[in-house]
Design a protein around this motif. Structure first.
Motif, short mmCIF file in Angstrom:
data_model
loop_
_atom_site.label_atom_id
_atom_site.label_comp_id
_atom_site.label_asym_id
_atom_site.label_seq_id
_atom_site.Cartn_x
_atom_site.Cartn_y
_atom_site.Cartn_z
N GLY A 33 0.84 -1.20 0.00
CA GLY A 33 0.00 0.00 0.00
C GLY A 33 0.87 1.24 0.00
O GLY A 33 2.10 1.16 0.16
N ALA A 34 0.25 2.39 -0.18
CA ALA A 34 1.00 3.64 -0.30
C ALA A 34 1.82 3.98 0.94
O ALA A 34 3.02 4.27 0.83
N TYR B 221 -6.66 0.88 -13.00
CA TYR B 221 -6.66 1.37 -11.63
C TYR B 221 -5.92 0.34 -10.80
O TYR B 221 -6.29 -0.83 -10.77
N CYS B 222 -4.86 0.77 -10.11
CA CYS B 222 -4.05 -0.13 -9.29
C CYS B 222 -4.00 0.43 -7.88
O CYS B 222 -3.38 1.47 -7.64
N GLY B 223 -4.65 -0.25 -6.94
CA GLY B 223 -4.61 0.26 -5.58
C GLY B 223 -5.78 -0.22 -4.76
O GLY B 223 -6.48 -1.18 -5.10
N LEU B 224 -6.02 0.49 -3.66
CA LEU B 224 -7.05 0.13 -2.70
C LEU B 224 -8.44 0.34 -3.29
O LEU B 224 -8.73 1.38 -3.87
N GLN C 102 -12.13 5.91 -2.61
CA GLN C 102 -11.75 5.87 -4.02
C GLN C 102 -12.97 6.05 -4.94
O GLN C 102 -12.82 6.49 -6.07
N GLY D 206 -6.13 -4.86 -7.40
CA GLY D 206 -6.04 -4.51 -5.99
C GLY D 206 -7.11 -5.18 -5.16
O GLY D 206 -7.82 -6.08 -5.62
N GLN E 38 -4.80 -8.24 -5.75
CA GLN E 38 -3.65 -7.41 -5.42
C GLN E 38 -2.38 -8.12 -5.84
O GLN E 38 -2.23 -9.32 -5.61
N PRO F 261 -2.77 11.44 -4.00
CA PRO F 261 -2.66 9.98 -4.11
C PRO F 261 -1.25 9.58 -4.56
O PRO F 261 -0.76 10.05 -5.58
N LYS G 45 -0.15 6.97 -5.86
CA LYS G 45 -0.06 6.26 -7.12
C LYS G 45 0.16 7.21 -8.29
O LYS G 45 0.59 6.79 -9.36
N GLN H 266 3.80 7.08 -9.29
CA GLN H 266 4.14 5.88 -10.04
C GLN H 266 3.64 5.97 -11.48
O GLN H 266 4.30 5.51 -12.41
#
Length: 412
Positions: free
Chosen positions: A15-16, A229-232, A237, A261, A286, A315, A317, A320
């Motif tokens: 996670g971030a 979309y890559c993440g929580l 969100q 994710g 994930q 955010p 992300k 990245q």
């Protein structure tokens, strides 16, 4: 310097906050500082302690040369406030009682917020270890909870008092972007504020990692336009808008949404897409962090979305996405909007507006020349946020805090 980091979130969790603190800690250690991390038994985002750590009340381990002290937590991914509060407070108590005992004297204590409650442990731990305290605020609370209608007015008043108490007991409040610094300085003009930006390892996240094999693994053919979309997959969100945008783009078989994710909202999102009979959006588990550079570079656009405007929120992300050299679609009202407005790195859409999101995707998918230009702009901008550069700026700031000197101006 002897530096302790107090955080509820740390690898092997993904996670971030986990990545940001881990990368900063490693770089500070390489610069000769003694780093110790006090954190919880890993449990995020599943809401249960990882198998390798179950039935362990307390442990001390080494990760990449960092001493990591882990104390118990009551894990929960529930939306119910009482259960979430129980989770937060369990680590507040165990980190203070068990973590402090293992620390010894420190020069500096970095405390990660949210959760805001962890600052209570931080204040006491700072006193007991005779260290100066930097409260590292990655998301400003309770502002976010209020905007998301997650708490009552009474709860908000209590949290505002806690926020004020913690800020005034900190030797420095460090925020991740200029908008957040401005916001806190306007409310607490007598509180020392500084900037410790998020960043990205530009030697790891790179445009040249684009891979047709990776695209195929995620169901994307060479002639399709992949929006990732890559993440929580959480409340803030607001990923329902992505499912709704996918509905509007069913007549565009070239467009495919790739959702990577986990999180408390994922099952509902999967069910929503299944009920609508959508074949242009797919959900994937994930992924290990080591895979993310290739995955992000292999997509054609990156979604940086939030459910509501959150001024002062950046955010992570977004960094990245910059380094991966792909255009981004950003929700208006967060600090990542600056990247698009000032450096032409993609498109901005209103939060929760599926029509606007679908339009932005159509525009990008039909304009490869713009996408190439936006990707190049992104990769160039990412160099300003390379983690080595961020670590150097942060070290200078932390030395000033320990010495009691005036805080240096930090670039962004």
């Amino acid at each position: 310097m002897r530096i302790a980091i107090l955080t509820q979130y740390f690898p092997p969790e993904v996670g971030a906050p986990q990545v940001r603190l881990f990368e900063l800690a490693k770089r500070l250690r390489k610069r000769g500082h003694d780093i110790t991390v006090v954190t919880a038994m890993p449990n995020y985002p599943a809401g249960r302690v990882f198998d390798a750590y179950r039935r362990r009340l307390f442990c001390v381990e080494k990760i990449d040369g960092l001493k990591v002290i882990r104390t118990p937590i009551y894990p929960s991914r529930s939306k119910k406030m009482l259960l979430r509060l129980a989770s937060y407070m369990s680590f507040v108590i165990t980190s203070l009682l068990m973590g402090t005992w293992s620390l010894g004297r420190q020069d500096l204590l970095l405390v990660e917020s949210p959760p805001l409650f962890l600052g209570l442990s931080g204040v006491a731990m700072s006193f007991l270890t005779r260290s100066r305290m930097v409260l590292m605020v990655s998301d400003i609370w309770p502002d976010g909870a209020i905007r998301g209608n997650l708490i009552s007015e009474r709860q908000a008043r209590i949290l505002f008092k806690l926020e004020s108490f913690l800020y005034r007991r900190s030797d420095c409040v460090a925020l991740t972007n200029p908008g957040a610094v401005e916001q806190i300085k306007s409310r607490f003009p007598d509180v020392p504020c500084a900037l410790i930006s998020n960043g990205v390892d530009t030697s790891v996240f790179r445009p040249d990692l684009r891979s047709e094999a990776i695209r195929a693994e995620f169901g994307v053919s060479s002639d399709q336009f992949a929006v990732a979309y890559c993440g929580l997959h959480g409340i803030f969100q607001g990923l329902e808008v992505v499912v709704e945008a996918a509905k509007r783009l069913q007549d565009k078989p070239r467009v495919r949404f790739v959702m990577v994710g986990d999180g408390p909202e994922k099952s509902a999102l999967v069910a929503r897409a299944r009920e609508a009979g959508l074949d242009n959006i797919a959900f994937y588990p994930q992924q290990p962090f080591r895979r993310m550079p290739e995955i992000m570079a292999s997509m054609d656009a990156s979604l940086i979305v939030l459910a509501i405007p959150l001024p002062g929120t950046m955010p992570s992300k977004a960094y990245q996405a910059l380094a991966s050299g792909v255009p981004m679609i950003v929700t208006a009202g967060c600090e990542a909007e600056r990247f698009v407005d000032q450096y032409n790195t993609g498109r901005v859409v209103e939060p929760g507006n599926a029509d606007a999101l679908a339009t932005a995707v159509r525009e990008l998918a039909s304009n490869p020349r713009f996408c190439e230009e936006a990707g190049s702009n992104s990769a160039a901008l990412a160099q300003r946020f390379d983690l080595e550069t961020i670590a150097g700026r942060t070290e200078k700031l932390l030395r000033a805090v320990v010495a009691g000197d005036s805080l240096p101006e930090v670039e962004w």
